[in-house]
Design a protein around this motif. Structure first.
Motif, PDB file in Angstrom:
ATOM      1  N   GLU A 125     -18.678 -22.975 -40.947  1.00  0.00           N
ATOM      2  CA  GLU A 125     -20.134 -22.903 -41.075  1.00  0.00           C
ATOM      3  C   GLU A 125     -20.640 -21.489 -40.796  1.00  0.00           C
ATOM      4  O   GLU A 125     -21.512 -20.969 -41.512  1.00  0.00           O
ATOM      5  CB  GLU A 125     -20.787 -23.902 -40.119  1.00  0.00           C
ATOM      6  CG  GLU A 125     -20.532 -25.364 -40.465  1.00  0.00           C
ATOM      7  CD  GLU A 125     -19.130 -25.839 -40.087  1.00  0.00           C
ATOM      8  OE1 GLU A 125     -18.443 -25.120 -39.307  1.00  0.00           O
ATOM      9  OE2 GLU A 125     -18.699 -26.890 -40.584  1.00  0.00           O
ATOM     10  N   GLU A 126     -20.097 -20.859 -39.751  1.00  0.00           N
ATOM     11  CA  GLU A 126     -20.503 -19.490 -39.430  1.00  0.00           C
ATOM     12  C   GLU A 126     -20.105 -18.520 -40.533  1.00  0.00           C
ATOM     13  O   GLU A 126     -20.859 -17.603 -40.878  1.00  0.00           O
ATOM     14  CB  GLU A 126     -19.863 -19.058 -38.107  1.00  0.00           C
ATOM     15  CG  GLU A 126     -20.431 -19.748 -36.889  1.00  0.00           C
ATOM     16  CD  GLU A 126     -19.622 -19.476 -35.635  1.00  0.00           C
ATOM     17  OE1 GLU A 126     -20.156 -19.694 -34.529  1.00  0.00           O
ATOM     18  OE2 GLU A 126     -18.441 -19.052 -35.746  1.00  0.00           O
ATOM     19  N   LEU A 127     -18.927 -18.717 -41.099  1.00  0.00           N
ATOM     20  CA  LEU A 127     -18.452 -17.824 -42.154  1.00  0.00           C
ATOM     21  C   LEU A 127     -19.319 -17.946 -43.409  1.00  0.00           C
ATOM     22  O   LEU A 127     -19.672 -16.936 -44.039  1.00  0.00           O
ATOM     23  CB  LEU A 127     -16.995 -18.134 -42.479  1.00  0.00           C
ATOM     24  CG  LEU A 127     -16.286 -17.167 -43.421  1.00  0.00           C
ATOM     25  CD1 LEU A 127     -16.289 -15.747 -42.867  1.00  0.00           C
ATOM     26  CD2 LEU A 127     -14.864 -17.634 -43.681  1.00  0.00           C
ATOM     27  N   VAL A 128     -19.681 -19.164 -43.775  1.00  0.00           N
ATOM     28  CA  VAL A 128     -20.534 -19.362 -44.951  1.00  0.00           C
ATOM     29  C   VAL A 128     -21.910 -18.743 -44.723  1.00  0.00           C
ATOM     30  O   VAL A 128     -22.453 -18.045 -45.599  1.00  0.00           O
ATOM     31  CB  VAL A 128     -20.647 -20.866 -45.289  1.00  0.00           C
ATOM     32  CG1 VAL A 128     -21.762 -21.110 -46.302  1.00  0.00           C
ATOM     33  CG2 VAL A 128     -19.322 -21.393 -45.825  1.00  0.00           C
ATOM     34  N   GLU A 129     -22.500 -18.975 -43.542  1.00  0.00           N
ATOM     35  CA  GLU A 129     -23.804 -18.380 -43.245  1.00  0.00           C
ATOM     36  C   GLU A 129     -23.733 -16.856 -43.277  1.00  0.00           C
ATOM     37  O   GLU A 129     -24.634 -16.180 -43.805  1.00  0.00           O
ATOM     38  CB  GLU A 129     -24.265 -18.860 -41.862  1.00  0.00           C
ATOM     39  CG  GLU A 129     -25.675 -18.443 -41.473  1.00  0.00           C
ATOM     40  CD  GLU A 129     -25.736 -17.088 -40.772  1.00  0.00           C
ATOM     41  OE1 GLU A 129     -26.839 -16.494 -40.699  1.00  0.00           O
ATOM     42  OE2 GLU A 129     -24.675 -16.595 -40.306  1.00  0.00           O
ATOM     43  N   THR A 130     -22.669 -16.310 -42.737  1.00  0.00           N
ATOM     44  CA  THR A 130     -22.475 -14.862 -42.754  1.00  0.00           C
ATOM     45  C   THR A 130     -22.357 -14.348 -44.179  1.00  0.00           C
ATOM     46  O   THR A 130     -22.975 -13.334 -44.545  1.00  0.00           O
ATOM     47  CB  THR A 130     -21.206 -14.493 -41.958  1.00  0.00           C
ATOM     48  OG1 THR A 130     -21.428 -14.802 -40.587  1.00  0.00           O
ATOM     49  CG2 THR A 130     -20.878 -13.018 -42.089  1.00  0.00           C
ATOM     50  N   ALA A 131     -21.573 -15.024 -44.992  1.00  0.00           N
ATOM     51  CA  ALA A 131     -21.397 -14.596 -46.380  1.00  0.00           C
ATOM     52  C   ALA A 131     -22.720 -14.623 -47.136  1.00  0.00           C
ATOM     53  O   ALA A 131     -23.022 -13.706 -47.918  1.00  0.00           O
ATOM     54  CB  ALA A 131     -20.364 -15.487 -47.060  1.00  0.00           C
ATOM     55  N   GLN A 132     -23.524 -15.642 -46.922  1.00  0.00           N
ATOM     56  CA  GLN A 132     -24.811 -15.734 -47.609  1.00  0.00           C
ATOM     57  C   GLN A 132     -25.735 -14.592 -47.207  1.00  0.00           C
ATOM     58  O   GLN A 132     -26.364 -13.952 -48.062  1.00  0.00           O
ATOM     59  CB  GLN A 132     -25.462 -17.086 -47.307  1.00  0.00           C
ATOM     60  CG  GLN A 132     -24.757 -18.261 -47.965  1.00  0.00           C
ATOM     61  CD  GLN A 132     -25.332 -19.600 -47.532  1.00  0.00           C
ATOM     62  OE1 GLN A 132     -25.711 -19.793 -46.376  1.00  0.00           O
ATOM     63  NE2 GLN A 132     -25.386 -20.550 -48.455  1.00  0.00           N
ATOM     64  N   ARG A 133     -25.820 -14.319 -45.920  1.00  0.00           N
ATOM     65  CA  ARG A 133     -26.693 -13.229 -45.462  1.00  0.00           C
ATOM     66  C   ARG A 133     -26.181 -11.869 -45.927  1.00  0.00           C
ATOM     67  O   ARG A 133     -26.974 -10.984 -46.278  1.00  0.00           O
ATOM     68  CB  ARG A 133     -26.810 -13.256 -43.944  1.00  0.00           C
ATOM     69  CG  ARG A 133     -27.800 -14.288 -43.427  1.00  0.00           C
ATOM     70  CD  ARG A 133     -28.035 -14.166 -41.934  1.00  0.00           C
ATOM     71  NE  ARG A 133     -28.516 -12.840 -41.525  1.00  0.00           N
ATOM     72  CZ  ARG A 133     -28.771 -12.503 -40.268  1.00  0.00           C
ATOM     73  NH1 ARG A 133     -28.563 -13.399 -39.298  1.00  0.00           N
ATOM     74  NH2 ARG A 133     -29.203 -11.296 -39.966  1.00  0.00           N
ATOM     75  N   CYS A 134     -24.881 -11.701 -45.941  1.00  0.00           N
ATOM     76  CA  CYS A 134     -24.325 -10.414 -46.373  1.00  0.00           C
ATOM     77  C   CYS A 134     -24.487 -10.221 -47.880  1.00  0.00           C
ATOM     78  O   CYS A 134     -24.723  -9.096 -48.339  1.00  0.00           O
ATOM     79  CB  CYS A 134     -22.859 -10.317 -45.964  1.00  0.00           C
ATOM     80  SG  CYS A 134     -22.630 -10.107 -44.182  1.00  0.00           S
ATOM     81  N   GLU A 135     -24.384 -11.295 -48.653  1.00  0.00           N
ATOM     82  CA  GLU A 135     -24.651 -11.187 -50.083  1.00  0.00           C
ATOM     83  C   GLU A 135     -26.100 -10.763 -50.312  1.00  0.00           C
ATOM     84  O   GLU A 135     -26.378  -9.874 -51.134  1.00  0.00           O
ATOM     85  CB  GLU A 135     -24.371 -12.515 -50.783  1.00  0.00           C
ATOM     86  CG  GLU A 135     -24.604 -12.465 -52.281  1.00  0.00           C
ATOM     87  CD  GLU A 135     -24.319 -13.781 -52.985  1.00  0.00           C
ATOM     88  OE1 GLU A 135     -24.263 -13.781 -54.229  1.00  0.00           O
ATOM     89  OE2 GLU A 135     -24.165 -14.814 -52.298  1.00  0.00           O
ATOM     90  N   ALA A 136     -27.022 -11.366 -49.594  1.00  0.00           N
ATOM     91  CA  ALA A 136     -28.430 -11.000 -49.735  1.00  0.00           C
ATOM     92  C   ALA A 136     -28.670  -9.552 -49.324  1.00  0.00           C
ATOM     93  O   ALA A 136     -29.568  -8.883 -49.856  1.00  0.00           O
ATOM     94  CB  ALA A 136     -29.296 -11.940 -48.891  1.00  0.00           C
ATOM     95  N   ALA A 137     -27.844  -9.047 -48.406  1.00  0.00           N
ATOM     96  CA  ALA A 137     -28.012  -7.676 -47.917  1.00  0.00           C
ATOM     97  C   ALA A 137     -27.371  -6.634 -48.828  1.00  0.00           C
ATOM     98  O   ALA A 137     -27.646  -5.445 -48.679  1.00  0.00           O
ATOM     99  CB  ALA A 137     -27.431  -7.552 -46.513  1.00  0.00           C
ATOM    100  N   GLY A 138     -26.516  -7.069 -49.764  1.00  0.00           N
ATOM    101  CA  GLY A 138     -25.924  -6.112 -50.697  1.00  0.00           C
ATOM    102  C   GLY A 138     -24.431  -6.188 -50.869  1.00  0.00           C
ATOM    103  O   GLY A 138     -23.850  -5.449 -51.683  1.00  0.00           O
TER     104      GLY A 138
END
Length: 280
Positions: free
Chosen positions: A28-41
């Motif tokens: 769950e933490e990894l998916v949330e991290t990936a989503q936020r990092c994708e949004a960041a660039g």
């Protein structure tokens, strides 16, 4: 000049969750991290998997690997790259099974090196087997180069086995690991100057305090970037990283200032020659 491929390496295998609670280790933490990092660039995520039921230790469990790849594909458009390095303690035969999870890309470290107080073992027969299996399974390798001898080993792999699946050759020059090339601009320049002509794109990683100077030098030289809590836990003096997205946002801003804005995931797929595995 081209846009910038930003890779995020959010977890790694070296840092203990107990020491850094904000390290993303559960699915769950990894998916949330990936989503936020994708949004960041970010356009690519480099993944080490942890066993959250066993103290958040690194694992190459095939079910966890496959579930992680599937979850990241469903939740993001990021290129999903699995580490075949695992932990420095993982046996070679287990590291080859990472490809069974059908990632878009995999890391392929081009030589053995001292890794802090340990030894990161990558004998040439293992590298060769991993490369051929990646070709056969249509997985794009990212060649990890920790030292100048690794550049020569890349040359040997290409001479023996030809180009990877997709026809592109992407490398990551990792600087600042104790035992590898230092985290200096001079070392990065030396590595880039040695790259064989088949290389179509390259990224740079600066470990720890080398993070920012190596990123700035790579952008100025036409390279791409890798950041993340696998490589750097300090945002600034006295300020720990709280989320991987902070590191992505900072280099995305730097890349934009340099008129090399972050690549989208679809642009990253074209750059790397990645096979389309998404069902949507």
């Amino acid at each position: 000049m081209p846009g910038t491929l930003i890779t995020v390496a959010p977890t790694g295998a070296e840092t203990d969750k107990a020491d850094v609670p904000q390290l993303p280790t559960t699915l769950e933490e990894l998916v949330e991290t990936a989503q936020r990092c994708e949004a960041a660039g970010a356009a690519l995520v480099h993944v080490h998997v942890r066993d959250s039921d066993a103290g958040h230790v690194p694992t190459l469990d095939p079910v966890r690997l496959r579930d992680t790849v599937q979850a990241l594909r469903e939740a993001t458009d990021l290129v999903v790259q699995l580490s075949t390095g695992g932990s420095v303690h993982d046996p070679l035969e287990a590291r080859l099974t990472v490809l069974d999870a059908e990632p878009d890309s995999c890391s392929l470290t081009c030589g053995t090196l001292n890794f802090g107080d340990d030894v990161f073992l990558n004998p040439f027969p293992f590298m060769s087997d991993l490369y051929v299996q990646a070709q056969e399974r249509e997985v794009v390798p990212e060649f990890e180069l920790f030292d100048l001898g690794h550049v020569a080993a890349l040359r040997r792999l290409l001479d023996r086995h030809g180009l990877p699946y997709g026809g592109k050759v992407h490398v990551d020059l990792v600087t600042g690991v104790p035992g590898g090339m230092p985290g200096t601009v001079e070392a990065l320049v030396a590595g880039v100057q040695m790259l064989p002509p088949e290389v179509t794109s390259w990224s740079a990683t600066g470990i720890g305090r080398a993070h920012l100077p190596v990123a700035a030098a790579a952008l100025a030289m036409g390279g791409h970037l890798r950041v993340g809590m696998e490589d750097n836990l300090v945002y600034a003096r006295g300020r720990p990283v709280q989320h991987n997205a902070e590191l992505v946002e900072r280099v995305a801003g730097l890349a934009t200032t340099m008129q090399r804005p972050p690549l989208r995931p679809d642009e990253a797929r074209d750059l790397l020659g990645v096979k389309e595995r998404r069902s949507r």
